[in-house]
Design an enzyme around this catalytic site. Structure first.
Site, PDB file in Angstrom:
ATOM      1  CD  GLU A   1      -3.204  -1.169   1.888  1.00  0.00           C
ATOM      2  OE1 GLU A   1      -3.291  -0.308   2.772  1.00  0.00           O
ATOM      3  OE2 GLU A   1      -4.090  -1.997   1.634  1.00  0.00           O
TER       4      GLU A   1
ATOM      5  CE1 TYR B   1      -8.967  -6.530   3.948  1.00  0.00           C
ATOM      6  CE2 TYR B   1      -7.885  -4.613   3.022  1.00  0.00           C
ATOM      7  CZ  TYR B   1      -7.817  -5.820   3.701  1.00  0.00           C
ATOM      8  OH  TYR B   1      -6.606  -6.304   4.129  1.00  0.00           O
TER       9      TYR B   1
ATOM     10  CD  GLU C   1      -3.492  -6.110   2.796  1.00  0.00           C
ATOM     11  OE1 GLU C   1      -4.427  -5.420   3.254  1.00  0.00           O
ATOM     12  OE2 GLU C   1      -2.292  -5.855   2.996  1.00  0.00           O
TER      13      GLU C   1
ATOM     14  CD  GLN D   1      -4.001  -9.539   8.594  1.00  0.00           C
ATOM     15  OE1 GLN D   1      -3.352 -10.019   9.494  1.00  0.00           O
ATOM     16  NE2 GLN D   1      -3.840  -8.301   8.203  1.00  0.00           N
TER      17      GLN D   1
HETATM   18  O1  AHR Z   1      -5.266  -6.196   6.550  1.00  0.00           O
HETATM   19  C1  AHR Z   1      -5.261  -5.058   7.342  1.00  0.00           C
HETATM   20  C2  AHR Z   1      -4.597  -3.875   6.667  1.00  0.00           C
HETATM   21  O2  AHR Z   1      -5.337  -3.503   5.558  1.00  0.00           O
HETATM   22  C3  AHR Z   1      -3.217  -4.095   6.117  1.00  0.00           C
HETATM   23  O3  AHR Z   1      -2.221  -3.950   7.066  1.00  0.00           O
HETATM   24  C4  AHR Z   1      -3.103  -3.026   5.095  1.00  0.00           C
HETATM   25  O4  AHR Z   1      -2.234  -3.379   4.040  1.00  0.00           O
HETATM   26  C5  AHR Z   1      -4.529  -2.809   4.646  1.00  0.00           C
HETATM   27  O5  AHR Z   1      -4.876  -1.477   4.651  1.00  0.00           O
END
Ligand code: AHR
Length: 509
Positions: A175, A253, A309, A358
């Site tokens: 990121e 996300y 991610e 995660q």
């Molecule tokens: O997964 C949590 C966080 O989300 C990670 O550390 C980051 O890369 C993202 O913003």
């Protein structure tokens, strides 16, 4: 629309689905490493050299292909030399991104590589560009993978490990547009070329380097990274041009609210059920759009897209540390996962790897551990991954859906059935998700091109949309046999319960 049809040509295999799209992610964040993977050798929780035995056992059933570590945002604050040598002499640091807690570096390089060996998984090391030097990154890969008596290999031996490890994947920053340095992409693209150059292949270890990529639909980021490669359009049958890095990443996300108020994991309305699945479906759009940008520069698809991610991000569970990102995981999360996996399967020609965020106790986890009792719970998302292992390294099969009902959601029409399929070793696996909150759905599998000699169905569902697993009810959401599969003139007819994920394994002649 009474009936949905899925036409599958079993004799027309498409691109291979890399098992690495079933990758995982372990950051020094909340209770992912400490309490999740690692409890230390003196813990009452059964462990091997400090690593939880139950966690390893549960994850081995998923055949997890790779594990990304140490971050995330943490990676760009991490200095690997702080995490080697005798534990009582390791320097401490502040984990400024995640709870502002003090990290004692008890879990470092050797512990992580030990974990990978116990899991039987490939290491995906995430290197520090934001606050680390080129030399530091260069020495880390030398420390990990060099066989002779080079300075870093000798240091590794001093710390008790003779043989080099294999490190197939290395991340160049994380990121970089945000926590990894707040860089502009033009600046980062140059740094990515520079840092990647020094992540060398030692002792026969071939590294696949992944430059920190875009967030969501930031196509400009992908475009500038692709431009930074220089010409990539040599004919398909020519040797692939050597590039400083081989993949670019993408993060996305799923949440139903805003970054300030993301929605809760367990207290959601039926509308929020659909909204979450609509947001999950956005991954298909992202893969198409970023893929189109990549195609413009790399028509032979030599550069990999790595979604390192993804997953749900809800408000933390009430009473838990807001910086620890601990959330429950319901049937809704399971279907968010299956919708993503379908998209990865469909884009197998470009998506070479993906990492759900995660693995333990953080965001859309596979496993939750109870901080008091130590009890381990497998989440509904875990079960989707377990039911889908047949797709690992299988050849994708196109699924042509017809008669899929839709539901107006967030200004668009959400298709209420998601599907994908693959073939490997004389068997095909069909994944079917019924996103309808209330109605069962019958799907005719129109199976063409090969004879089907047997089948086995499994289904994951629950009485309520928000049903989840706890230490008291660890199997409230767990897969069972799917009996509702009947022969049909065109193949098989499968009835999916409302809000369910199913797999149908087909034995092929
Ligand atoms: O997964 C949590 C966080 O989300 C990670 O550390 C980051 O890369 C993202 O913003």
């Amino acid at each position: 629309m009474d009936q949905t049809t899925a036409v599958i040509d079993l004799d027309l295999p498409g691109p291979r689905i890399s098992r690495h799209v079933y990758g995982h992610f372990a950051e020094h964040l909340g209770r992912c490493i400490y309490g999740g993977f690692y409890v230390g050798e003196d813990s009452d929780v059964p462990n091997v050299r400090g690593i939880r035995t139950d966690v390893v056992e549960a994850l081995r059933a998923l055949h997890i292909p790779n594990l990304r570590w140490p971050g995330g945002c943490f990676a760009d604050d991490y200095h690997w030399r702080d995490g080697i040598g005798p534990r009582d002499r390791r320097p401490r640091m502040v984990n400024s991104h995640w709870g502002d807690v003090v990290e004692d570096n008890a879990f470092g390089t050797h512990e992580f590589m030990d974990l990978c060996e116990l899991l039987g998984t490939d290491a995906y090391i995430s290197g520090n560009v934001g606050s680390g030097t080129v030399a530091e990154m260069s020495e880390w890969i030398e420390y990990l993978t060099r066989a002779d008596d080079s300075p870093m290999a000798a240091l590794r031996r001093e710390n008790g490990r003779d043989e080099p490890w294999k490190v197939p994947f290395f991340g160049i920053g994380n990121e970089a547009w945000g926590c990894g340095g707040n860089l502009r992409v033009e600046q980062f693209a140059s740094l990515a070329r520079q840092y990647s150059t020094y992540v060398r292949d030692h002792a026969g270890n071939e590294v696949y380097r992944i430059a920190a990529g875009a967030s969501d639909d930031d196509l400009h980021w992908t475009e500038v990274l692709m431009q930074s490669f220089g010409p990539l359009d040599a004919p398909a049958d020519a040797a692939a041009p050597a590039t400083p890095f081989q993949g670019v990443s993408l993060h996305y996300y799923t949440m139903t609210g805003t970054w300030q108020d993301k929605g809760t994991a367990t207290e959601f309305t039926e509308d929020e059920w659909y909204l979450a699945l609509q947001k999950a479906g956005f991954m298909e759009h992202l893969l198409t759009r970023h893929g189109q940008v990549m195609d413009r520069y790399d028509p032979h698809r030599r550069v990999g897209l790595v979604v390192d991610e993804w997953g749900t991000w809800w408000n933390v569970e009430p009473g838990t540390n807001p910086g620890f990102l601990y959330q429950q995981n319901t049937l809704r999360d399971a279907l968010v996962a299956s919708v993503h996996l379908d998209a990865f399967h469909r884009h197998a020609d470009r998506v070479v790897m993906a990492n759900i965020a995660q693995t333990v106790n953080v965001l859309q986890a596979m496993l939750l551990t109870d901080p008091e009792s130590g009890a381990l719970v497998r989440t509904p998302s875990y079960h989707v991954f377990e039911m889908s292992t047949g797709h690992h390294d299988a050849d994708s099969l196109a699924v042509h859906l017809d008669g899929v009902p839709t539901r107006a959601t967030d200004g668009a029409e959400l298709p209420l059935v998601s599907a994908s399929a693959s073939v490997k070793d004389g068997a095909a696996l069909v994944s079917l998700s019924n996103l309808d909150a209330a109605a069962e759905r019958t799907v005719v599998l129109d199976l063409r091109g090969r004879e089907v000699t047997g089948h086995r169905g499994r289904v994951l569902t629950a009485p309520e949309l928000a049903t989840h697993n706890t230490p008291e009810a660890p199997d409230a959401v767990a897969p069972v046999e799917l009996a509702a599969i009947r022969p049909h003139t065109r193949g098989l007819e499968v009835t999916l319960p409302a809000h369910s994920y199913a797999t149908v394994r087909l034995d092929l002649a």
